[in-house]
Design a protein around this motif. Structure first.
Motif, PDB file in Angstrom:
ATOM      1  N   UNK A 135       0.839  -1.207   0.000  1.00  0.00           N
ATOM      2  CA  UNK A 135       0.000   0.000   0.000  1.00  0.00           C
ATOM      3  C   UNK A 135       0.868   1.249   0.000  1.00  0.00           C
ATOM      4  N   UNK A 136       1.969   1.229   0.752  1.00  0.00           N
ATOM      5  CA  UNK A 136       2.892   2.368   0.748  1.00  0.00           C
ATOM      6  C   UNK A 136       3.424   2.615  -0.668  1.00  0.00           C
ATOM      7  N   UNK A 137       3.772   1.541  -1.373  1.00  0.00           N
ATOM      8  CA  UNK A 137       4.276   1.686  -2.742  1.00  0.00           C
ATOM      9  C   UNK A 137       3.190   2.250  -3.667  1.00  0.00           C
ATOM     10  N   UNK A 138       1.954   1.745  -3.525  1.00  0.00           N
ATOM     11  CA  UNK A 138       0.853   2.253  -4.354  1.00  0.00           C
ATOM     12  C   UNK A 138       0.595   3.736  -4.098  1.00  0.00           C
TER      13      UNK A 138
ATOM     14  N   UNK B 127      -9.432   3.842   3.259  1.00  0.00           N
ATOM     15  CA  UNK B 127      -9.884   5.043   2.548  1.00  0.00           C
ATOM     16  C   UNK B 127      -9.294   6.302   3.167  1.00  0.00           C
ATOM     17  N   UNK B 128      -9.078   6.307   4.481  1.00  0.00           N
ATOM     18  CA  UNK B 128      -8.459   7.458   5.136  1.00  0.00           C
ATOM     19  C   UNK B 128      -6.973   7.576   4.767  1.00  0.00           C
ATOM     20  N   UNK B 129      -6.364   6.442   4.413  1.00  0.00           N
ATOM     21  CA  UNK B 129      -4.971   6.471   3.949  1.00  0.00           C
ATOM     22  C   UNK B 129      -4.878   7.015   2.529  1.00  0.00           C
ATOM     23  N   UNK B 130      -6.015   7.004   1.810  1.00  0.00           N
ATOM     24  CA  UNK B 130      -6.036   7.473   0.441  1.00  0.00           C
ATOM     25  C   UNK B 130      -6.125   6.362  -0.590  1.00  0.00           C
ATOM     26  N   UNK B 131      -6.429   5.133  -0.139  1.00  0.00           N
ATOM     27  CA  UNK B 131      -6.577   4.009  -1.067  1.00  0.00           C
ATOM     28  C   UNK B 131      -7.883   4.182  -1.842  1.00  0.00           C
ATOM     29  N   UNK B 132      -7.787   4.165  -3.157  1.00  0.00           N
ATOM     30  CA  UNK B 132      -8.959   4.313  -4.014  1.00  0.00           C
ATOM     31  C   UNK B 132      -9.538   2.943  -4.356  1.00  0.00           C
TER      32      UNK B 132
END
Length: 120
Positions: free
Chosen positions: A18-21, A36-41
């Motif tokens: 996830x960090x890489x994405x 979602x709060x981390x910004x994952x779409x």
């Protein structure tokens, strides 16, 4: 993979992935923060589920990403799933559904379709 991965292994992999994405450092990812709060779409969720299946042999429905919205919760869920179904193993093949005459569809050679059932 011969044995089920641990929640720690999955959590570490998910955190790095996830960090890489998201193009951030892994240490900036809190495993207890909702994705979602981390910004994952939603597109990244599709990528994550595909990569989880490729790495761990887990076919994870996208709905599970919503039911287990943090890396921590998802790691625990995946560990339980791989333990129950066997890591890297395909689910068992269901038995064929019998036709009206009681023979399994695969034994008829037509998969249950005959010229009598087709429209003319």
């Amino acid at each position: 993979m011969s044995q089920s991965p641990s929640p720690v292994e999955i959590r570490q992999w998910l955190t790095g992935h996830i960090a890489a994405l998201l193009e951030v450092a892994p240490q900036d990812i809190d495993p207890d923060t909702p994705l979602d709060a981390l910004g994952v779409t939603s597109m990244e969720e599709v990528i994550i589920t595909a990569d989880l299946e490729a790495r761990y042999g887990v076919a994870l429905p996208l709905a599970d990403m919503r039911r287990h919205p943090t890396i921590e919760a998802l790691s625990t869920h995946i560990t339980g799933h791989t333990a129950a179904h066997g890591a890297g193993q395909a689910p068992p093949t269901p038995a064929p559904v019998p036709q009206a005459d009681g023979t399994p569809a695969h034994e008829s050679g037509t998969d249950g379709i005959s010229s009598d059932t087709l429209p003319r």
